[in-house]
Design a protein around this motif. Structure first.
Motif, PDB file in Angstrom:
ATOM      1  N   GLN A 157      59.553  18.805  34.543  1.00  0.00           N
ATOM      2  CA  GLN A 157      60.281  20.006  34.970  1.00  0.00           C
ATOM      3  C   GLN A 157      59.678  21.262  34.345  1.00  0.00           C
ATOM      4  O   GLN A 157      59.576  22.298  34.999  1.00  0.00           O
ATOM      5  CB  GLN A 157      61.759  19.895  34.582  1.00  0.00           C
ATOM      6  N   ILE A 158      59.312  21.163  33.098  1.00  0.00           N
ATOM      7  CA  ILE A 158      58.683  22.303  32.419  1.00  0.00           C
ATOM      8  C   ILE A 158      57.333  22.615  33.062  1.00  0.00           C
ATOM      9  O   ILE A 158      57.009  23.776  33.320  1.00  0.00           O
ATOM     10  CB  ILE A 158      58.542  22.018  30.906  1.00  0.00           C
ATOM     11  N   ILE A 159      56.575  21.572  33.361  1.00  0.00           N
ATOM     12  CA  ILE A 159      55.289  21.761  34.053  1.00  0.00           C
ATOM     13  C   ILE A 159      55.537  22.376  35.431  1.00  0.00           C
ATOM     14  O   ILE A 159      54.820  23.289  35.856  1.00  0.00           O
ATOM     15  CB  ILE A 159      54.518  20.427  34.159  1.00  0.00           C
ATOM     16  N   GLY A 160      56.582  21.898  36.113  1.00  0.00           N
ATOM     17  CA  GLY A 160      56.925  22.451  37.423  1.00  0.00           C
ATOM     18  C   GLY A 160      57.235  23.937  37.351  1.00  0.00           C
ATOM     19  O   GLY A 160      56.803  24.718  38.203  1.00  0.00           O
ATOM     20  N   CYS A 161      57.965  24.346  36.326  1.00  0.00           N
ATOM     21  CA  CYS A 161      58.268  25.775  36.143  1.00  0.00           C
ATOM     22  C   CYS A 161      56.998  26.576  35.906  1.00  0.00           C
ATOM     23  O   CYS A 161      56.838  27.671  36.454  1.00  0.00           O
ATOM     24  CB  CYS A 161      59.240  25.980  34.985  1.00  0.00           C
ATOM     25  N   ALA A 162      56.106  26.027  35.092  1.00  0.00           N
ATOM     26  CA  ALA A 162      54.832  26.709  34.833  1.00  0.00           C
ATOM     27  C   ALA A 162      54.029  26.843  36.125  1.00  0.00           C
ATOM     28  O   ALA A 162      53.447  27.904  36.400  1.00  0.00           O
ATOM     29  CB  ALA A 162      54.032  25.959  33.773  1.00  0.00           C
ATOM     30  N   VAL A 163      54.027  25.791  36.926  1.00  0.00           N
ATOM     31  CA  VAL A 163      53.308  25.839  38.220  1.00  0.00           C
ATOM     32  C   VAL A 163      53.948  26.880  39.138  1.00  0.00           C
ATOM     33  O   VAL A 163      53.247  27.680  39.777  1.00  0.00           O
ATOM     34  CB  VAL A 163      53.286  24.447  38.888  1.00  0.00           C
ATOM     35  N   ILE A 164      55.284  26.899  39.206  1.00  0.00           N
ATOM     36  CA  ILE A 164      55.989  27.885  40.041  1.00  0.00           C
ATOM     37  C   ILE A 164      55.609  29.297  39.631  1.00  0.00           C
ATOM     38  O   ILE A 164      55.284  30.147  40.468  1.00  0.00           O
ATOM     39  CB  ILE A 164      57.519  27.689  39.960  1.00  0.00           C
ATOM     40  N   LEU A 165      55.647  29.566  38.331  1.00  0.00           N
ATOM     41  CA  LEU A 165      55.323  30.912  37.852  1.00  0.00           C
ATOM     42  C   LEU A 165      53.859  31.264  38.115  1.00  0.00           C
ATOM     43  O   LEU A 165      53.550  32.394  38.510  1.00  0.00           O
ATOM     44  CB  LEU A 165      55.664  31.039  36.367  1.00  0.00           C
ATOM     45  N   ALA A 166      52.957  30.293  37.939  1.00  0.00           N
ATOM     46  CA  ALA A 166      51.531  30.548  38.195  1.00  0.00           C
ATOM     47  C   ALA A 166      51.283  30.808  39.681  1.00  0.00           C
ATOM     48  O   ALA A 166      50.552  31.740  40.047  1.00  0.00           O
ATOM     49  CB  ALA A 166      50.694  29.368  37.711  1.00  0.00           C
ATOM     50  N   VAL A 167      51.906  30.013  40.531  1.00  0.00           N
ATOM     51  CA  VAL A 167      51.748  30.202  41.975  1.00  0.00           C
ATOM     52  C   VAL A 167      52.362  31.527  42.409  1.00  0.00           C
ATOM     53  O   VAL A 167      51.792  32.248  43.232  1.00  0.00           O
ATOM     54  CB  VAL A 167      52.362  29.013  42.752  1.00  0.00           C
ATOM     55  N   ALA A 168      53.516  31.854  41.850  1.00  0.00           N
ATOM     56  CA  ALA A 168      54.155  33.132  42.185  1.00  0.00           C
ATOM     57  C   ALA A 168      53.248  34.296  41.800  1.00  0.00           C
ATOM     58  O   ALA A 168      53.086  35.251  42.568  1.00  0.00           O
ATOM     59  CB  ALA A 168      55.499  33.262  41.472  1.00  0.00           C
ATOM     60  N   TYR A 169      52.640  34.214  40.634  1.00  0.00           N
ATOM     61  CA  TYR A 169      51.724  35.273  40.223  1.00  0.00           C
ATOM     62  C   TYR A 169      50.511  35.316  41.140  1.00  0.00           C
ATOM     63  O   TYR A 169      50.122  36.385  41.610  1.00  0.00           O
ATOM     64  CB  TYR A 169      51.270  35.075  38.772  1.00  0.00           C
ATOM     65  N   GLY A 170      49.947  34.155  41.428  1.00  0.00           N
ATOM     66  CA  GLY A 170      48.779  34.112  42.307  1.00  0.00           C
ATOM     67  C   GLY A 170      49.081  34.617  43.705  1.00  0.00           C
ATOM     68  O   GLY A 170      48.295  35.360  44.297  1.00  0.00           O
ATOM     69  N   ALA A 171      50.232  34.236  44.239  1.00  0.00           N
ATOM     70  CA  ALA A 171      50.610  34.666  45.583  1.00  0.00           C
ATOM     71  C   ALA A 171      50.925  36.146  45.636  1.00  0.00           C
ATOM     72  O   ALA A 171      50.807  36.785  46.681  1.00  0.00           O
ATOM     73  CB  ALA A 171      51.818  33.874  46.068  1.00  0.00           C
ATOM     74  N   SER A 172      51.315  36.703  44.506  1.00  0.00           N
ATOM     75  CA  SER A 172      51.689  38.109  44.506  1.00  0.00           C
ATOM     76  C   SER A 172      50.517  39.037  44.252  1.00  0.00           C
ATOM     77  O   SER A 172      50.665  40.248  44.276  1.00  0.00           O
ATOM     78  CB  SER A 172      52.784  38.362  43.464  1.00  0.00           C
ATOM     79  N   THR A 173      49.349  38.469  44.010  1.00  0.00           N
ATOM     80  CA  THR A 173      48.153  39.285  43.839  1.00  0.00           C
ATOM     81  C   THR A 173      47.558  39.501  45.219  1.00  0.00           C
ATOM     82  O   THR A 173      47.250  38.560  45.923  1.00  0.00           O
ATOM     83  CB  THR A 173      47.136  38.567  42.929  1.00  0.00           C
ATOM     84  N   VAL A 174      47.411  40.745  45.600  1.00  0.00           N
ATOM     85  CA  VAL A 174      46.889  41.051  46.925  1.00  0.00           C
ATOM     86  C   VAL A 174      45.624  41.873  46.795  1.00  0.00           C
ATOM     87  O   VAL A 174      45.389  42.550  45.798  1.00  0.00           O
ATOM     88  CB  VAL A 174      47.917  41.826  47.776  1.00  0.00           C
ATOM     89  N   ARG A 175      44.848  41.820  47.817  1.00  0.00           N
ATOM     90  CA  ARG A 175      43.609  42.621  47.855  1.00  0.00           C
ATOM     91  C   ARG A 175      43.821  43.786  48.805  1.00  0.00           C
ATOM     92  O   ARG A 175      44.286  43.604  49.916  1.00  0.00           O
ATOM     93  CB  ARG A 175      42.437  41.768  48.322  1.00  0.00           C
ATOM     94  N   ARG A 176      43.449  44.932  48.349  1.00  0.00           N
ATOM     95  CA  ARG A 176      43.533  46.123  49.197  1.00  0.00           C
ATOM     96  C   ARG A 176      42.142  46.549  49.601  1.00  0.00           C
ATOM     97  O   ARG A 176      41.198  46.440  48.835  1.00  0.00           O
ATOM     98  CB  ARG A 176      44.190  47.264  48.437  1.00  0.00           C
ATOM     99  N   GLY A 177      42.039  47.085  50.775  1.00  0.00           N
ATOM    100  CA  GLY A 177      40.765  47.636  51.226  1.00  0.00           C
ATOM    101  C   GLY A 177      39.774  46.580  51.667  1.00  0.00           C
ATOM    102  O   GLY A 177      38.607  46.854  51.822  1.00  0.00           O
ATOM    103  N   SER A 178      40.221  45.327  51.880  1.00  0.00           N
ATOM    104  CA  SER A 178      39.283  44.317  52.346  1.00  0.00           C
ATOM    105  C   SER A 178      39.066  44.500  53.847  1.00  0.00           C
ATOM    106  O   SER A 178      39.798  45.188  54.526  1.00  0.00           O
ATOM    107  CB  SER A 178      39.824  42.911  52.042  1.00  0.00           C
ATOM    108  N   SER A 179      38.061  43.845  54.360  1.00  0.00           N
ATOM    109  CA  SER A 179      37.704  44.018  55.758  1.00  0.00           C
ATOM    110  C   SER A 179      38.599  43.233  56.691  1.00  0.00           C
ATOM    111  O   SER A 179      38.427  43.279  57.892  1.00  0.00           O
ATOM    112  CB  SER A 179      36.241  43.592  55.983  1.00  0.00           C
ATOM    113  N   GLY A 180      39.561  42.472  56.114  1.00  0.00           N
ATOM    114  CA  GLY A 180      40.478  41.711  56.963  1.00  0.00           C
ATOM    115  C   GLY A 180      39.941  40.362  57.314  1.00  0.00           C
ATOM    116  O   GLY A 180      40.471  39.676  58.160  1.00  0.00           O
ATOM    117  N   ARG A 181      38.825  39.952  56.710  1.00  0.00           N
ATOM    118  CA  ARG A 181      38.251  38.645  56.998  1.00  0.00           C
ATOM    119  C   ARG A 181      38.961  37.551  56.292  1.00  0.00           C
ATOM    120  O   ARG A 181      39.561  37.608  55.328  1.00  0.00           O
ATOM    121  CB  ARG A 181      36.784  38.590  56.556  1.00  0.00           C
TER     122      ARG A 181
END
Length: 181
Positions: A157-181
């Motif tokens: 469960q603790i590992i699951g929470c760490a994975v959730i937080l890591a995925v949430a951080y990764g998913a919330s990182t966005v790229r701006r100004g990319s070519s849309g590819r």
């Protein structure tokens, strides 16, 4: 023209968009929703009883919000009312005062405050940020269970929470100004 590409985190987007209040609102809403399991456990009432009372106790508060909304946007039509009223419930559900208190707290934190905050502030943040913030719910439930109910989370469960937080951080990182590819 040279294409400029910058990486921006959700924090950068929130800061630039001026949505800090909305971010806090969604986070508080998600954490309020995570209180449900703990408060229901403290009530120590049968599932059907706690479910019924949680809805019944939230109803008056939600009715006020519905009335205010109807003043702004008009009343529901007959079809909409029909769908809303197609719910039944048992006629006799006994519960003691302590359990009722915990269930009332659940109704207000989870059923009213939590979801109203999420609904209120979600339109004001990028969807990736809103989704990431809602992932606080299972993490908050695990932490509250450990702190309030003295539960001991399993390592998975603790590992699951760490994975959730890591995925949430990764998913919330966005790229701006990319070519849309």
């Amino acid at each position: 023209m040279t294409e400029q590409r910058t990486d921006a985190t959700v924090h950068d987007i929130v800061a630039s968009a001026g949505t800090t209040g909305a971010t806090i609102g969604i986070a508080v809403g998600a954490l309020a929703v995570s209180t449900s399991g703990v408060l229901i456990a403290l009530a120590d009432a049968p599932t059907e009883v706690s479910t019924f009372y949680r809805c019944a106790l939230a109803l008056p508060v939600l009715a006020v919000f519905a009335w205010l909304e109807s003043r702004r946007n008009g009343l529901l039509d007959a079809r909409e009312w029909g769908f809303a009223l197609l719910r039944g419930f048992p006629s006799t559900l006994a519960i003691d005062g302590v359990a009722l208190g915990w269930i009332a707290l659940t109704a207000l934190t989870n059923g009213v405050i939590g979801w109203l905050l999420v609904a209120r502030y979600s339109p004001h943040v990028p969807s990736a940020l809103g989704a990431a913030l809602l992932l606080l719910t299972p993490v908050g439930s695990l932490l509250l269970g450990a702190l309030i109910l003295d539960e001991r989370p399993a390592p998975v469960q603790i590992i699951g929470c760490a994975v959730i937080l890591a995925v949430a951080y990764g998913a919330s990182t966005v790229r701006r100004g990319s070519s849309g590819r």
